[in-house]
Motif scaffolding. Structure first.
Motif: not given
Length: 123
Positions: A92-121
């Protein structure tokens, strides 16, 4: 604004390992939870792992528990994802994200996103 840049992706055989890094710059990320998500072709972006500012709370998707380890170095503004025992379904393409102080497992919980890096297995 916050800029997130992922690195460390690549092609690896099944059973191998990769270490992803995410370097943050710009506005301070103090108190921010950092997360990793991934998106495979034709699929929705899904949660992989998250870590709170102090590292006291860490979360993993069931699919990666026991194989992936998230960590962060706040002095270096960097979060890592160590991926071991990789499987073809981790591709998949793996994305890093930065959110608030509360941890979230949902994309909506994160404000900033990287461009992603491809991982192929490969099998």
């Amino acid at each position: 604004q916050v800029q997130l840049v992922e690195s460390g992706g690549g092609l690896v055989q099944a059973g191998g390992s990769l270490r992803l890094s995410c370097l943050a710059s710009g506005r301070t990320l103090i108190w921010s939870t950092m997360g990793w998500f991934r998106q495979a072709p034709g699929k929705e972006r899904e949660f992989v792992s998250a870590i709170t500012w102090g590292g006291d709370r860490i979360y993993y998707a069931d699919s990666v528990k026991g194989r992936f380890t998230i960590s962060r170095d706040n002095a270096k503004n960097t979060v890592y994802l160590q991926m071991n025992s990789l499987k073809p379904e981790d591709t998949a393409v793996y994305y890093c994200a930065a959110g608030g102080s509360m941890a979230s497992m949902a994309t909506i919980g994160y404000t900033y996103w990287g461009q992603g890096t491809q991982v192929t297995v490969s099998s």
